[in-house]
Design a protein around this motif. Structure first.
Motif, PDB file in Angstrom:
ATOM      1  N   ARG A  82       2.675  -8.390  -2.796  1.00 36.83           N
ATOM      2  CA  ARG A  82       3.283  -7.771  -1.625  1.00 36.83           C
ATOM      3  C   ARG A  82       2.322  -7.848  -0.436  1.00 36.83           C
ATOM      4  O   ARG A  82       2.637  -8.408   0.603  1.00 36.83           O
ATOM      5  CB  ARG A  82       3.642  -6.308  -1.922  1.00 36.83           C
ATOM      6  CG  ARG A  82       5.114  -6.066  -2.043  1.00 36.83           C
ATOM      7  CD  ARG A  82       5.781  -6.825  -3.188  1.00 36.83           C
ATOM      8  NE  ARG A  82       5.412  -6.283  -4.488  1.00 36.83           N
ATOM      9  CZ  ARG A  82       5.809  -6.816  -5.645  1.00 36.83           C
ATOM     10  NH1 ARG A  82       6.573  -7.902  -5.668  1.00 36.83           N
ATOM     11  NH2 ARG A  82       5.441  -6.294  -6.799  1.00 36.83           N
ATOM     12  N   GLY A  83       1.137  -7.285  -0.605  1.00 37.94           N
ATOM     13  CA  GLY A  83       0.200  -7.207   0.514  1.00 37.94           C
ATOM     14  C   GLY A  83      -0.220  -8.551   1.067  1.00 37.94           C
ATOM     15  O   GLY A  83      -0.337  -8.720   2.278  1.00 37.94           O
ATOM     16  N   ALA A  84      -0.452  -9.538   0.191  1.00 33.67           N
ATOM     17  CA  ALA A  84      -0.913 -10.850   0.660  1.00 33.67           C
ATOM     18  C   ALA A  84       0.242 -11.791   0.975  1.00 33.67           C
ATOM     19  O   ALA A  84       0.197 -12.528   1.963  1.00 33.67           O
ATOM     20  CB  ALA A  84      -1.835 -11.480  -0.393  1.00 33.67           C
ATOM     21  N   MET A  85       1.273 -11.787   0.144  1.00 38.09           N
ATOM     22  CA  MET A  85       2.343 -12.783   0.303  1.00 38.09           C
ATOM     23  C   MET A  85       3.303 -12.464   1.445  1.00 38.09           C
ATOM     24  O   MET A  85       3.725 -13.360   2.182  1.00 38.09           O
ATOM     25  CB  MET A  85       3.125 -12.930  -1.003  1.00 38.09           C
ATOM     26  CG  MET A  85       2.337 -13.590  -2.111  1.00 38.09           C
ATOM     27  SD  MET A  85       3.368 -13.971  -3.545  1.00 38.09           S
ATOM     28  CE  MET A  85       2.116 -14.600  -4.674  1.00 38.09           C
ATOM     29  N   LEU A  86       3.648 -11.207   1.621  1.00 36.25           N
ATOM     30  CA  LEU A  86       4.635 -10.868   2.654  1.00 36.25           C
ATOM     31  C   LEU A  86       4.148 -11.205   4.064  1.00 36.25           C
ATOM     32  O   LEU A  86       4.920 -11.750   4.859  1.00 36.25           O
ATOM     33  CB  LEU A  86       5.030  -9.394   2.548  1.00 36.25           C
ATOM     34  CG  LEU A  86       6.007  -9.089   1.409  1.00 36.25           C
ATOM     35  CD1 LEU A  86       6.153  -7.585   1.195  1.00 36.25           C
ATOM     36  CD2 LEU A  86       7.373  -9.706   1.672  1.00 36.25           C
ATOM     37  N   PRO A  87       2.880 -10.923   4.430  1.00 32.22           N
ATOM     38  CA  PRO A  87       2.436 -11.347   5.769  1.00 32.22           C
ATOM     39  C   PRO A  87       2.512 -12.851   5.980  1.00 32.22           C
ATOM     40  O   PRO A  87       2.711 -13.304   7.114  1.00 32.22           O
ATOM     41  CB  PRO A  87       0.980 -10.859   5.811  1.00 32.22           C
ATOM     42  CG  PRO A  87       0.937  -9.706   4.882  1.00 32.22           C
ATOM     43  CD  PRO A  87       1.863 -10.083   3.773  1.00 32.22           C
ATOM     44  N   MET A  88       2.361 -13.632   4.919  1.00 33.41           N
ATOM     45  CA  MET A  88       2.461 -15.082   5.069  1.00 33.41           C
ATOM     46  C   MET A  88       3.918 -15.537   5.158  1.00 33.41           C
ATOM     47  O   MET A  88       4.231 -16.533   5.807  1.00 33.41           O
ATOM     48  CB  MET A  88       1.759 -15.786   3.901  1.00 33.41           C
ATOM     49  CG  MET A  88       0.250 -15.621   3.917  1.00 33.41           C
ATOM     50  SD  MET A  88      -0.619 -16.711   2.766  1.00 33.41           S
ATOM     51  CE  MET A  88      -0.127 -16.027   1.190  1.00 33.41           C
ATOM     52  N   LEU A  89       4.818 -14.813   4.507  1.00 32.98           N
ATOM     53  CA  LEU A  89       6.228 -15.209   4.494  1.00 32.98           C
ATOM     54  C   LEU A  89       6.988 -14.757   5.742  1.00 32.98           C
ATOM     55  O   LEU A  89       7.883 -15.465   6.215  1.00 32.98           O
ATOM     56  CB  LEU A  89       6.917 -14.636   3.250  1.00 32.98           C
ATOM     57  CG  LEU A  89       6.595 -15.293   1.909  1.00 32.98           C
ATOM     58  CD1 LEU A  89       7.118 -14.439   0.761  1.00 32.98           C
ATOM     59  CD2 LEU A  89       7.190 -16.693   1.841  1.00 32.98           C
ATOM     60  N   VAL A  90       6.639 -13.590   6.264  1.00 27.03           N
ATOM     61  CA  VAL A  90       7.405 -13.003   7.373  1.00 27.03           C
ATOM     62  C   VAL A  90       7.498 -13.908   8.605  1.00 27.03           C
ATOM     63  O   VAL A  90       8.589 -14.062   9.177  1.00 27.03           O
ATOM     64  CB  VAL A  90       6.840 -11.615   7.751  1.00 27.03           C
ATOM     65  CG1 VAL A  90       7.368 -11.155   9.097  1.00 27.03           C
ATOM     66  CG2 VAL A  90       7.213 -10.596   6.684  1.00 27.03           C
TER      67      VAL A  90
END
Length: 314
Positions: free
Chosen positions: A165-173
Motif C-alpha cells: 500500500r505505502g510504496a505501490m499506491l504512490p507509484m500507481l496513482v
C-alpha cells in the motif's frame, strides 16, 4: 506533416504510456522481491518453525526498509513533483494519526460483528478474557515471545501494508488515478500470496487440485482485503489504519458463515452477520472521511478526485 502542438501531445502520450508500464513493472518487481526474500533461506522445516519465521521476518523487514528508496527513485525518474517527504507520501505521518488508527479499526470491527457475536455465543467468557489479556502485561510478554504471533500480528501487517500500500499506491496513482489504483494494487498483493502453492506442494499435504483451489480462494480474499486497505490508505493518507486492520483480521480469520448456518442460535447469529455488513457499508465513507485526517499526500499525485476530498455535508 504534424504541427508542433500535435508533436508535443504525441510525445506526452508516449511518455505517459512508458511511465505507466515502468510503474506496473516496478510494483511487480517489488512484489517479487518481497516474496523472493522469503526463499533466500533454504530449509526443509515448515513455515511455522521459529527459526524459519525469524529468518523470513528479517528478510521482509529489510525489503520494507528499502521500499522508500524504490519510491524515491520512481519519483526522480518519473519527474513527479511532491511537496512532502517520501515517508509522508507512504502514509507515515503525524497529522490525523489518532483518528487514522482508531476509526478504520472500528470500521473493521463493525464488519466482524457477526463473528464477534458468534464467538461470544460459543464462549461467553471469551470477550472478557480477551479484554483482560489486552490489559495484562504478562499476556503481552507471552505474545511477544511467540514467533507465530509476532509474524501474524506485527511483522506481516507492517511490512505488507508498507510495501503493497505505502510504496505501490504512490507509484500507481499518477498513472491510474486514485480509484483505479485501489483496485490495481491489490492484484499484486493477491499474486504475492500464491507462493503458498510452492510450500504446500513441497510438504505434499494435499493434491495439486486441492492446493490450487485453496490458493485461488486465498487470492480472491486477499485481493478483496487489499482493495479495502488500499481504500483506507487513499482516504486517510495513513498506513497505520491498514496495518491495524490487517492485524485484527489476521487474529480473527475469515468469517465462518457455514458454522453460523449450523449453529443452534442460527437466527440471531445470521442477523448479527447481516447487521455487521450493513453497518459497515453505511459507515464506510463517514469513518474514512478525509476531513478527520487532513490533506492526503498521495492524492496530490493526481488530479482532484472525489475519493480524496471531504464528503459533502448533506
Amino acid at each position: 506533416m504534424l504541427k508542433p502542438e500535435q508533436d508535443l501531445v504525441i510525445m506526452e502520450e508516449e511518455n505517459t504510456y512508458t511511465r505507466c508500464w515502468v510503474c506496473v513493472l516496478s510494483c511487480l518487481l517489488l512484489a517479487c522481491v518481497y516474496v523472493g526474500s522469503l526463499y533466500v533461506w533454504r530449509s526443509s522445516l515448515p513455515r511455522d518453525h521459529p527459526s524459519v519465521i525469524k529468518r523470513r521476518c528479517a528478510s521482509v523487514l529489510l525489503v520494507s526498509a528499502l521500499s522508500p528508496a524504490v519510491v524515491k527513485v520512481w519519483i526522480h525518474w518519473a519527474d513527479v513533483k511532491v511537496d512532502v517527504s517520501v515517508w509522508e507520501l507512504m502514509g507515515v505521518r503525524l497529522e490525523g494519526l489518532v483518528p487514522a488508527a482508531l476509526l478504520p479499526l472500528l470500521l473493521t470491527m463493525v464488519f466482524y460483528l457477526g463473528p464477534l457475536v458468534h464467538s461470544a455465543f460459543d464462549n461467553p467468557s471469551s470477550f472478557t478474557g480477551e479484554l483482560q489479556s489486552a490489559l495484562d502485561v504478562q499476556s503481552w510478554r507471552q505474545c511477544v515471545r511467540d514467533a507465530v504471533w509476532l509474524r501474524n500480528q506485527v511483522v506481516a501487517p507492517v511490512t505488507e501494508e508498507l510495501v503493497f500500500r505505502g510504496a505501490m499506491l504512490p507509484m500507481l496513482v499518477p498513472c491510474t488515478g486514485p480509484t483505479a489504483a485501489i483496485f490495481t494494487a491489490p492484484l499484486f498483493f493477491g499474486v504475492a500470496h500464491l507462493h503458498h502453492i510452492i510450500e504446500q506442494r513441497r510438504l505434499h499435504k494435499d493434491s495439486m487440485r486441492v492446493i490450487l483451489l485453496i490458493s485461488g480462494m486465498q487470492f480472491l480474499y486477499t485481493t478483496v482485503f487489499g482493495a479495502f486497505t488500499a481504500f483506507i490508505f487513499m482516504r486517510t493518507g495513513h498506513v497505520v489504519g491498514p496495518v491495524l486492520c490487517h492485524s485484527f483480521c489476521n487474529s480473527r480469520g475469515l468469517p465462518d458463515i457455514i458454522a453460523a448456518l449450523q449453529h443452534p442460535q442460527k437466527s440471531p447469529l445470521l442477523l448479527s452477520y447481516v447487521m455487521g455488513l450493513l453497518l459497515f457499508l453505511v459507515l464506510l465513507f463517514p469513518l474514512t472521511d478525509p476531513f478527520f485526517y487532513g490533506v492526503t499526500p498521495v492524492c496530490s499525485l493526481a488530479p482532484p478526485s472525489s475519493l480524496c476530498l471531504p464528503d459533502p455535508v448533506k
